[in-house]
Design an enzyme around this catalytic site. Structure first.
Site, mmCIF file in Angstrom:
data_model
loop_
_atom_site.group_PDB
_atom_site.id
_atom_site.type_symbol
_atom_site.label_atom_id
_atom_site.label_comp_id
_atom_site.label_asym_id
_atom_site.label_seq_id
_atom_site.Cartn_x
_atom_site.Cartn_y
_atom_site.Cartn_z
ATOM 1 N N GLU A 81 0.858 -1.028 0.114
ATOM 2 C CA GLU A 81 -0.079 -0.073 -0.117
ATOM 3 C C GLU A 81 0.802 1.265 -0.130
ATOM 4 O O GLU A 81 1.631 1.414 0.971
ATOM 5 C CB GLU A 81 -0.904 0.112 1.213
ATOM 6 C CG GLU A 81 -1.841 1.054 1.096
ATOM 7 C CD GLU A 81 -2.766 1.006 2.699
ATOM 8 O OE1 GLU A 81 -2.925 0.062 3.002
ATOM 9 O OE2 GLU A 81 -3.325 2.230 2.752
ATOM 10 N N LYS A 265 -6.810 -0.591 11.864
ATOM 11 C CA LYS A 265 -6.423 -0.984 10.629
ATOM 12 C C LYS A 265 -4.933 -0.093 10.388
ATOM 13 O O LYS A 265 -4.054 -0.687 9.773
ATOM 14 C CB LYS A 265 -7.077 -1.056 9.501
ATOM 15 C CG LYS A 265 -6.970 -1.751 8.233
ATOM 16 C CD LYS A 265 -6.097 -0.517 7.284
ATOM 17 C CE LYS A 265 -5.861 -1.342 5.947
ATOM 18 N NZ LYS A 265 -5.023 -0.526 4.953
ATOM 19 N N ASP A 281 4.711 -14.442 11.354
ATOM 20 C CA ASP A 281 3.335 -14.815 11.041
ATOM 21 C C ASP A 281 2.478 -13.608 11.297
ATOM 22 O O ASP A 281 1.826 -13.551 12.446
ATOM 23 C CB ASP A 281 3.172 -15.956 11.885
ATOM 24 C CG ASP A 281 1.633 -16.604 11.718
ATOM 25 O OD1 ASP A 281 0.896 -15.852 11.110
ATOM 26 O OD2 ASP A 281 1.310 -17.778 12.451
ATOM 27 N N HIS A 381 -2.017 10.167 -0.540
ATOM 28 C CA HIS A 381 -2.114 8.945 -1.502
ATOM 29 C C HIS A 381 -2.140 9.062 -3.064
ATOM 30 O O HIS A 381 -1.557 8.068 -3.511
ATOM 31 C CB HIS A 381 -3.542 8.411 -1.127
ATOM 32 C CG HIS A 381 -3.558 7.578 0.126
ATOM 33 N ND1 HIS A 381 -2.798 6.360 -0.263
ATOM 34 C CD2 HIS A 381 -4.204 7.236 1.134
ATOM 35 C CE1 HIS A 381 -3.245 5.470 1.021
ATOM 36 N NE2 HIS A 381 -3.889 6.045 1.655
HETATM 37 C C1 MEV Z 1 -5.327 3.211 5.473
HETATM 38 O O1 MEV Z 1 -4.827 2.109 5.104
HETATM 39 C C2 MEV Z 1 -5.245 3.484 6.822
HETATM 40 C C3 MEV Z 1 -6.267 4.561 7.427
HETATM 41 O O2 MEV Z 1 -7.549 4.495 7.044
HETATM 42 C C4 MEV Z 1 -6.212 4.639 8.895
HETATM 43 C C5 MEV Z 1 -7.010 5.391 9.693
HETATM 44 O O3 MEV Z 1 -8.236 5.809 8.945
HETATM 45 O O4 MEV Z 1 -6.891 5.814 10.843
HETATM 46 C C6 MEV Z 1 -5.765 5.739 6.894
#
Ligand code: MEV
Length: 426
Positions: A81, A265, A281, A381
């Site tokens: 990513e 995430k 892992d 991004h």
């Molecule tokens: C994207 O990979 C991760 C984010 O969505 C984390 C977040 O929203 O805090 C930018």
């Protein structure tokens, strides 16, 4: 070594490798392997898993600016990513202004579970009476672990009410030292199962590690000063405002499970990337982290980080999560690139690696909420995304930059538009 290598992203591959070579004391062979951009041959891959037909590759980027427990470190991250490596660098740069990250891992104690069905009444008590003998049997399976101060340390037995009736669940607590621990634990659990059947008069079914590693956790902390935050936006927004905006972002995640999931995430973006680079892992890490996010809060899923202000108005960030990772056994020892990544990090124990990984998670999270709360993440991004779109549309060489830039300026990053621009150019 100073990890704040300025303009690392502008350097050529040769220059980047030279920096990494010096920092990690890499050999010619190791740097040549990196430059090959091909990690495994068929024989190596075929020893790792079954039915091999090829290899999947991910880019490895270096996160700069990290200071962990007073030491400058360059951190390899393997991830598909865009922006994750840049986010880690940004988070670390802001934390660096006030000394970087402090991080501490607990003892590496993992849990093994043994499921006994149809045990006689009072079996738990009888099992606990035989604890010494059971621990001795478990430890006889891994003399090396014992020699290095690890081994089975504790045994618990409890009744569990299930939809198939009462069961007895035995937990074996094992200090796995520098291993991830699955092999050691599973072997020990299988070894003590016959004795458990004899004592309980029941039948043993599952004998397996638990990925909810509540006894193997890491805590890390950093101060993100309002001054450094303000500088990160070139003084265009007041530091106080950024701190409040980030606290709002945290409050949202704390109160709302949909946001908490994405918040976590973003943390795992950083943690997994270091895990993959070093051959861990990562499914075990993921499972443990997300489950801990709710186990720790009595079943309510919450963020793995916390943010608050200190008396000066600077933002304090903290993270706590389980990290079952290892430096012995598994891909960390067999995968040539994973070995090189461990060398670049300069870690000698699994705990040191876990301490660094927690800091990367915190850095990624702080960088994400900083960007989201102030300018949004799409700006950052889009640059890499637009380049990818240009390549998908067939752009090559200098055309990639030109097409990407035009699409960004037009705020229209689409394959169709990239094809049109290419057509106009040629
Ligand atoms: C994207 O990979 C991760 C984010 O969505 C984390 C977040 O929203 O805090 C930018």
């Amino acid at each position: 070594m100073d990890s704040s290598v300025s303009g690392f992203y502008k350097k050529s591959l040769e220059e980047r490798i030279a920096i990494i070579k010096e920092a990690g004391q890499l050999t010619e062979e190791e740097t040549a392997q990196l430059k090959k951009f091909a990690a495994l041959d068929f024989e190596q891959a075929n020893r790792m898993i079954e039915n091999v037909i090829g290899v999947q590759q991910l880019p490895i980027g270096i996160a700069t600016n990290f200071v962990v427990n007073g030491k400058d470190i360059l951190i390899p991250m393997a991830i598909e990513e865009p922006s994750v490596v840049a986010a880690a660098c940004n988070g670390a740069r802001i934390a660096r202004a006030l000394g970087g990250f402090k991080s501490k891992a607990s003892a590496p104690i993992m849990i093994g579970q043994i499921q006994i069905v149809n045990a006689e009444k009072g079996a738990e008590k009888k099992i606990l009476k035989a604890k010494k003998e059971l621990l001795e049997k478990a430890n006889s399976m891994d003399k090396t672990l014992k020699k290095f101060g690890g081994g089975a340390k504790e045994l618990k037995a409890e009744e569990l009410k299930t939809q198939k009736g009462k069961m007895v669940i035995v937990q074996l607590l094992v200090d796995v030292r520098d291993a991830m621990g699955a092999n050691a634990i599973n072997t020990m659990c299988e070894a003590i199962a016959p004795k458990l059947e004899e004592i309980s008069k029941g039948k043993v079914f599952l004998r397996i590690i638990s990925n909810l590693a509540i006894h193997r956790t890491v805590k890390a902390k950093a101060v993100f000063s309002k001054k450094a935050l303000e500088e990160s936006f070139k003084g265009k927004i007041r530091g106080e405002e950024i701190v409040e905006a980030m606290l709002n972002a945290y409050a949202f995640a704390e109160a709302d499970v949909f946001r908490a999931c994405t918040h976590n995430k973003g943390i795992m973006n950083g943690i997994d990337a270091v895990g993959i680079a070093t051959g861990q892992d990562f499914r075990a890490i993921e499972a443990g982290a997300h489950c801990y996010a709710s186990w720790k809060n009595k079943g309510e899923y919450k963020p793995l980080t916390k943010y608050y202000k200190n008396e000066k108005g600077d933002l304090i960030g903290e993270i706590e999560l389980p990290l079952a990772i290892g430096l012995v056994g598994g891909a960390t020892r067999t995968h040539p690139i994973a070995k090189t990544c461990v060398k670049i990090l300069g870690v000698k124990t699994a705990n040191e690696l876990a301490e660094i990984m927690a800091c990367v998670g915190l850095a990624n999270n702080a960088a994400a909420i900083r960007a989201l709360a102030v300018e949004g993440i799409q700006k950052g991004h889009m640059k890499l995304h637009a380049r990818n779109i240009a390549v998908i549309a067939g752009a090559q060489g200098k055309d990639i930059e030109d097409v990407a830039e035009k699409m960004i300026n037009e705020n229209n990053v689409k394959v169709d538009r990239a094809k049109e621009i290419l057509g106009e150019k040629n």
